[in-house]
Design a protein around this motif. Structure first.
Motif, PDB file in Angstrom:
ATOM      1  N   HIS A  33     -91.472  63.619  24.193  1.00  0.00           N
ATOM      2  CA  HIS A  33     -91.334  62.361  23.928  1.00  0.00           C
ATOM      3  C   HIS A  33     -91.155  61.328  25.116  1.00  0.00           C
ATOM      4  O   HIS A  33     -90.269  61.577  25.869  1.00  0.00           O
ATOM      5  CB  HIS A  33     -90.720  62.077  22.732  1.00  0.00           C
ATOM      6  N   ASP A  34     -91.885  60.133  25.222  1.00  0.00           N
ATOM      7  CA  ASP A  34     -91.614  59.274  26.105  1.00  0.00           C
ATOM      8  C   ASP A  34     -90.912  57.965  25.544  1.00  0.00           C
ATOM      9  O   ASP A  34     -91.255  57.059  24.753  1.00  0.00           O
ATOM     10  CB  ASP A  34     -92.925  58.839  26.633  1.00  0.00           C
ATOM     11  N   TYR A  35     -89.438  58.422  25.684  1.00  0.00           N
ATOM     12  CA  TYR A  35     -88.673  57.130  24.996  1.00  0.00           C
ATOM     13  C   TYR A  35     -88.598  55.884  25.649  1.00  0.00           C
ATOM     14  O   TYR A  35     -88.259  54.753  24.984  1.00  0.00           O
ATOM     15  CB  TYR A  35     -87.212  57.772  24.800  1.00  0.00           C
ATOM     16  N   HIS A  43    -101.899  48.516  10.535  1.00  0.00           N
ATOM     17  CA  HIS A  43    -103.134  49.119  11.429  1.00  0.00           C
ATOM     18  C   HIS A  43    -102.674  49.081  12.787  1.00  0.00           C
ATOM     19  O   HIS A  43    -102.664  50.046  13.381  1.00  0.00           O
ATOM     20  CB  HIS A  43    -104.340  48.656  11.129  1.00  0.00           C
ATOM     21  N   GLN A  44    -102.131  47.969  13.274  1.00  0.00           N
ATOM     22  CA  GLN A  44    -101.549  47.724  14.609  1.00  0.00           C
ATOM     23  C   GLN A  44    -100.486  48.635  15.055  1.00  0.00           C
ATOM     24  O   GLN A  44    -100.414  49.058  16.079  1.00  0.00           O
ATOM     25  CB  GLN A  44    -101.277  46.191  14.646  1.00  0.00           C
ATOM     26  N   VAL A  45     -99.558  48.718  13.689  1.00  0.00           N
ATOM     27  CA  VAL A  45     -98.222  49.286  14.111  1.00  0.00           C
ATOM     28  C   VAL A  45     -98.816  50.871  14.227  1.00  0.00           C
ATOM     29  O   VAL A  45     -98.183  51.681  15.172  1.00  0.00           O
ATOM     30  CB  VAL A  45     -97.317  49.368  12.944  1.00  0.00           C
ATOM     31  N   HIS A  46     -99.611  51.337  13.422  1.00  0.00           N
ATOM     32  CA  HIS A  46    -100.141  52.677  13.404  1.00  0.00           C
ATOM     33  C   HIS A  46    -100.648  52.966  14.882  1.00  0.00           C
ATOM     34  O   HIS A  46    -100.293  54.047  15.380  1.00  0.00           O
ATOM     35  CB  HIS A  46    -101.194  52.925  12.288  1.00  0.00           C
ATOM     36  N   GLY A  47    -101.539  52.233  15.329  1.00  0.00           N
ATOM     37  CA  GLY A  47    -102.433  52.374  16.626  1.00  0.00           C
ATOM     38  C   GLY A  47    -101.248  52.554  17.790  1.00  0.00           C
ATOM     39  O   GLY A  47    -101.437  53.344  18.657  1.00  0.00           O
ATOM     40  N   THR A  48    -100.116  51.654  17.632  1.00  0.00           N
ATOM     41  CA  THR A  48     -99.220  51.490  18.752  1.00  0.00           C
ATOM     42  C   THR A  48     -98.582  52.929  18.654  1.00  0.00           C
ATOM     43  O   THR A  48     -98.168  53.368  19.842  1.00  0.00           O
ATOM     44  CB  THR A  48     -98.278  50.371  18.459  1.00  0.00           C
ATOM     45  N   VAL A  79     -98.067  56.080  21.807  1.00  0.00           N
ATOM     46  CA  VAL A  79     -96.835  56.505  22.252  1.00  0.00           C
ATOM     47  C   VAL A  79     -96.421  57.887  21.952  1.00  0.00           C
ATOM     48  O   VAL A  79     -95.602  58.384  22.206  1.00  0.00           O
ATOM     49  CB  VAL A  79     -95.657  55.598  22.186  1.00  0.00           C
ATOM     50  N   GLU A  80     -97.443  58.454  21.107  1.00  0.00           N
ATOM     51  CA  GLU A  80     -97.381  60.073  20.577  1.00  0.00           C
ATOM     52  C   GLU A  80     -95.959  60.284  19.924  1.00  0.00           C
ATOM     53  O   GLU A  80     -95.560  61.282  20.347  1.00  0.00           O
ATOM     54  CB  GLU A  80     -97.620  60.905  21.803  1.00  0.00           C
ATOM     55  N   PHE A  81     -95.421  59.581  19.013  1.00  0.00           N
ATOM     56  CA  PHE A  81     -94.474  59.827  18.109  1.00  0.00           C
ATOM     57  C   PHE A  81     -94.953  60.276  16.871  1.00  0.00           C
ATOM     58  O   PHE A  81     -95.341  59.281  16.120  1.00  0.00           O
ATOM     59  CB  PHE A  81     -93.503  58.825  18.148  1.00  0.00           C
ATOM     60  N   TYR A  82     -94.827  61.562  16.557  1.00  0.00           N
ATOM     61  CA  TYR A  82     -95.806  62.123  15.324  1.00  0.00           C
ATOM     62  C   TYR A  82     -95.270  61.664  14.236  1.00  0.00           C
ATOM     63  O   TYR A  82     -96.123  60.943  13.263  1.00  0.00           O
ATOM     64  CB  TYR A  82     -95.789  63.676  15.363  1.00  0.00           C
ATOM     65  N   GLY A  83     -94.146  61.753  13.748  1.00  0.00           N
ATOM     66  CA  GLY A  83     -93.360  61.294  12.528  1.00  0.00           C
ATOM     67  C   GLY A  83     -93.440  59.876  12.097  1.00  0.00           C
ATOM     68  O   GLY A  83     -94.112  59.531  10.962  1.00  0.00           O
ATOM     69  N   ALA A  84     -93.446  59.161  13.240  1.00  0.00           N
ATOM     70  CA  ALA A  84     -93.457  57.646  13.128  1.00  0.00           C
ATOM     71  C   ALA A  84     -95.024  57.367  12.679  1.00  0.00           C
ATOM     72  O   ALA A  84     -95.268  56.596  11.956  1.00  0.00           O
ATOM     73  CB  ALA A  84     -92.761  56.843  14.031  1.00  0.00           C
ATOM     74  N   ALA A  85     -95.970  58.104  13.580  1.00  0.00           N
ATOM     75  CA  ALA A  85     -97.250  57.448  13.439  1.00  0.00           C
ATOM     76  C   ALA A  85     -97.804  58.054  11.919  1.00  0.00           C
ATOM     77  O   ALA A  85     -98.761  57.346  11.343  1.00  0.00           O
ATOM     78  CB  ALA A  85     -98.025  58.070  14.392  1.00  0.00           C
ATOM     79  N   LEU A  86     -97.375  59.188  11.476  1.00  0.00           N
ATOM     80  CA  LEU A  86     -97.745  59.608  10.443  1.00  0.00           C
ATOM     81  C   LEU A  86     -97.258  58.788   9.092  1.00  0.00           C
ATOM     82  O   LEU A  86     -97.889  58.404   8.120  1.00  0.00           O
ATOM     83  CB  LEU A  86     -97.087  60.966  10.101  1.00  0.00           C
ATOM     84  N   LEU A  87     -95.950  58.157   9.306  1.00  0.00           N
ATOM     85  CA  LEU A  87     -95.750  57.246   8.368  1.00  0.00           C
ATOM     86  C   LEU A  87     -96.262  56.000   8.167  1.00  0.00           C
ATOM     87  O   LEU A  87     -96.471  55.613   7.189  1.00  0.00           O
ATOM     88  CB  LEU A  87     -94.049  56.873   8.644  1.00  0.00           C
ATOM     89  N   ALA A  88     -96.690  55.558   9.438  1.00  0.00           N
ATOM     90  CA  ALA A  88     -97.554  54.171   9.361  1.00  0.00           C
ATOM     91  C   ALA A  88     -98.815  54.583   8.906  1.00  0.00           C
ATOM     92  O   ALA A  88     -99.424  53.608   8.289  1.00  0.00           O
ATOM     93  CB  ALA A  88     -97.634  53.854  10.866  1.00  0.00           C
ATOM     94  N   GLU A  89     -99.702  55.881   9.098  1.00  0.00           N
ATOM     95  CA  GLU A  89    -100.737  56.238   8.602  1.00  0.00           C
ATOM     96  C   GLU A  89    -100.781  56.066   7.143  1.00  0.00           C
ATOM     97  O   GLU A  89    -101.719  55.467   6.522  1.00  0.00           O
ATOM     98  CB  GLU A  89    -101.302  57.740   9.063  1.00  0.00           C
TER      99      GLU A  89
END
Length: 459
Positions: A5-7, A49-54, A58-68
């Motif tokens: 991950h890129d923190y 949707h904007q949060v999900h795309g962001t 940055v490729e944070f799987y857990g956070a992206a899944l929650l936003a999805e």
């Protein structure tokens, strides 16, 4: 294997995400107050949707899944595809409020653990009638390292005259061992046969794309032999799939080692390796190579992280509660004006019902059941006063004012604040203490006058 991950990138976008989530929350609150205005829900969907795309960027799987999942529920609300709108709104609001806290945990703990938000993910899915996720669905090992295909020269060296016979013999041994394991017969012996087959295949497929399958399968067998991997239906199914890969290799010969095993099979085998205690060197090596401790952390770690996320983000909650308290102050001011007046405009009290209902709706979305119940009780009292069903005497009006004060104090207590903020004093709006004192003293004087009159009359 190092952290993927890129923190630094997360730090760059966190501020933007927080602001976008704030706009999403405000749009959702506006929709709660006026459910007929679907434009507000569309705004909320756009922001999520904007949060999900962001987060995908940055490729944070857990956070992206929650936003999805948040985006899917917002769309379902917009299209009226939810069984209970109230529950769906409450869950979506909880997710919006918890997302900043989860991102903060990722930043501080330097790990993105989707398992931590599994309960919230399932709440979001249940609200729109979707199947719930399991640990396996969130299991995401690092399978980025792919072995390149061997050259024709290497394949020619391995395509010996006795290779077909050797492969058939190995498959026969594997099938005999598999039948014994399926029937739960002489497990130590059959697991030993299986381990020997996989060891030979490891040597044959060394450095080839198919090689990792036999290494992982050997780890599963070690886990079965030590008791670290449970002997169940799923494991037997996976071992049958491993046998199919060996069957393919028998049919294709040396060329077959250049075709990697299906990712789904590899991932499912790794899931059981990840759950096994790291007792052997092989299992430890597999956990390190595929970052399995990160993909499936220890249950104690998950519980600890979930405890850290208990409740929504405090900063966001403080903002919501501040808005609620401001609205409560306006209602109390209107009530105070009525108390000071000649109390002839009883119908004016009916105007308080709308803001009180909005406050109750927001409290429902936040999951604050007890304060909401108190507000609903006051709505009934105000409605009865406005219709002339109850007399607007001091006792009734004081009860309403006291209930509103109690709700305001309760909300402020729920949010709390940092020690520094508490030292500086709360920034939440409160009724002027002097006004409260004057109101109480005035009512006390009235009561004393009535008591005095009664005593004089008695004498």
């Amino acid at each position: 294997m190092g952290d993927r991950h890129d923190y630094v990138a997360l730090e760059w976008v966190k501020g933007e995400i927080a602001e976008t989530l704030k706009q999403a929350r405000q749009a959702l609150e506006a929709f709660v107050e006026n459910p007929q205005d679907s434009t507000r829900m569309r705004f909320c969907l756009t922001y999520v949707h904007q949060v999900h795309g962001t987060l995908q960027m940055v490729e944070f799987y857990g956070a992206a899944l929650l936003a999805e999942e948040m985006e899917q529920l917002a769309r379902a609300l917009l299209e009226e595809r939810v069984a209970s709108q109230t529950e769906a709104l409450e869950v979506l609001m909880q997710a919006i409020l918890q997302m900043p806290a989860y991102l903060d945990r990722i930043q501080s703990a330097r790990r993105d653990l989707p398992m931590v938000v599994l309960p919230l993910l399932n709440d979001l899915r249940a609200a729109r009638g979707e199947k719930l996720l399991s640990e396996t669905s969130l299991f995401s090992p690092d399978m980025s390292a792919r072995r390149p295909a061997l050259s024709g020269e290497y394949l020619a060296q391995r395509q010996t005259a006795d290779l077909p016979v050797l492969l058939r013999k190995m498959r026969q041994m594997l099938q005999v061992a598999l039948v014994g394991i399926i029937r739960n017969q002489d497990l130590p012996t059959n697991l030993g046969y299986m381990a020997r087959v996989f060891a030979r295949l490891e040597i044959l497929c060394k450095d080839a794309p198919l090689g990792p399958l036999w290494q992982i399968a050997s780890g599963v067998v070690e886990g079965l032999a030590s008791g670290g991997v449970a002997h169940g239906t799923t494991i037997r199914t996976l071992l049958r799939q491993v046998d199919k890969e060996l069957k393919r290799l028998v049919e294709q010969g040396a060329d077959g080692i250049n075709q990697a095993a299906p990712d789904e099979l590899t991932k499912n085998l790794l899931f059981y390796v990840a759950k096994a205690p790291a007792q052997s060197a092989r299992i430890q090596a597999l956990k390190a190579e595929y970052s399995l401790d990160e993909a499936l952390p220890d249950s104690n770690v998950v519980d600890e992280e979930r405890a850290q996320l208990a409740g929504p983000d405090r900063g966001a909650m403080r903002s919501v509660v501040a808005a609620l308290c401001e609205e409560l102050v306006r209602v109390k001011d209107s009530l105070d004006l009525f108390v000071r007046s000649d109390r002839m405009g009883i119908a004016d009290l009916g105007a308080l019902q709308t803001p009180l209902k909005q406050i109750a709706d927001t409290l429902a979305v936040l999951g604050f059941g007890q304060p909401r119940r108190i507000i609903l009780d006051q709505i009934e009292v105000v409605e009865a006063l406005a219709r002339g069903q109850r007399k607007a005497d001091d006792a009734v009006l004081m009860d309403v004012a006291g209930a509103l004060l109690y709700v305001e104090a309760t909300l402020a207590g729920m949010v709390g604040g940092t020690s520094e903020e508490q030292g500086e004093g709360s920034h939440l709006p409160t009724t002027d203490v002097a006004q409260i004192h004057q109101l109480v003293i005035r009512e006390a004087r009235t009561g004393l006058e009535q008591a005095k009159d009664a005593i004089i009359e008695f004498i």
